[in-house]
Design an enzyme around this catalytic site. Sequence first.
Site: not given
Length: 302
Positions: A37-39, A41, A215, A247, A277
């Site tokens: 989940g983006k939050g 992560n 990005t 993320d 990453a």
Amino acid sequence: MIRVFGSLNMDLVAAADHIPVPGETVLTGTYLRVPGGKGNNQAVAAARAGGAVAMAGCVGRDGFGEILIDNLRRNGIDTAAVRPVDEPTGIAMITVDKAGENIITVASGANMAVTADLFGPNQWTTGDTLVVQMEVPPEETWKTVRQAHERGARTIVNVAPAAPIPHDILEAVDVLVVNEGEAMTVARGLGLTTPDIAATARALVEAGAGACVVTLGGDGAMAAVGDHVYRVVPARITVADTTGAGDTFTGVLAQGLDAGLSMQDALRRASLAAGLACEALGAQASMPAAEAIDAAMAERRI
């Protein structure tokens, strides 16, 4: 304190020879079950990079929810604002091909129960940094941005997945983080027409954002701040999986700014961390710790 308001998912990740086309079944040997989940992560990325982090979001009253909360705590993240609800915990189904590219399907579940009162309006201070994304109800996200901005906190809005931003919200954003496609979506929603991505970033700053960070995937990242545009070239890496790179970038950028780094230095650190990453499978599993980022920056003279 970095306060992340957003999504919590369990990621189910399978590596395959290629990403299936519509109607095709691709067989593979096994899969990984990893927190995502983006939050979630971005909170983990910021914490591993050295930040003090609190997470606000919702999970189901199920096994996946328990694993996600435990994982946040093991990463040193405050979970007081993570609320269990009756909806199932969100999941993301991810297929990664040999080139490291991916396709993702998200079932939001409990993420749709997230509300702005998870971080109450009286919790914000001028020393806080808010980080939000677009995987929970947008009206609750915008309420949270307004609350944080009104009390002097730094606001970082990652418009992922792509979505329009109301003009009054843009004016409450200190740092807008987007990829090229997301930047164009935000610009079009505001009626802006620009010839290239650098001009788009500058136009979004002129329209109200304090800064616009874009990005650029394998081409690094750029930031428009005031009358200046800064560009960071990517480090050389061996790509295994791009899942979670964006993320990681946002979380490490938030940590750098929260720690007092300049935009240029925070941008360099975040860009290198995102590259690191990509060198392993999974979103959170591949997120580097502060020591690894610092060592890579010294080794590669970023």
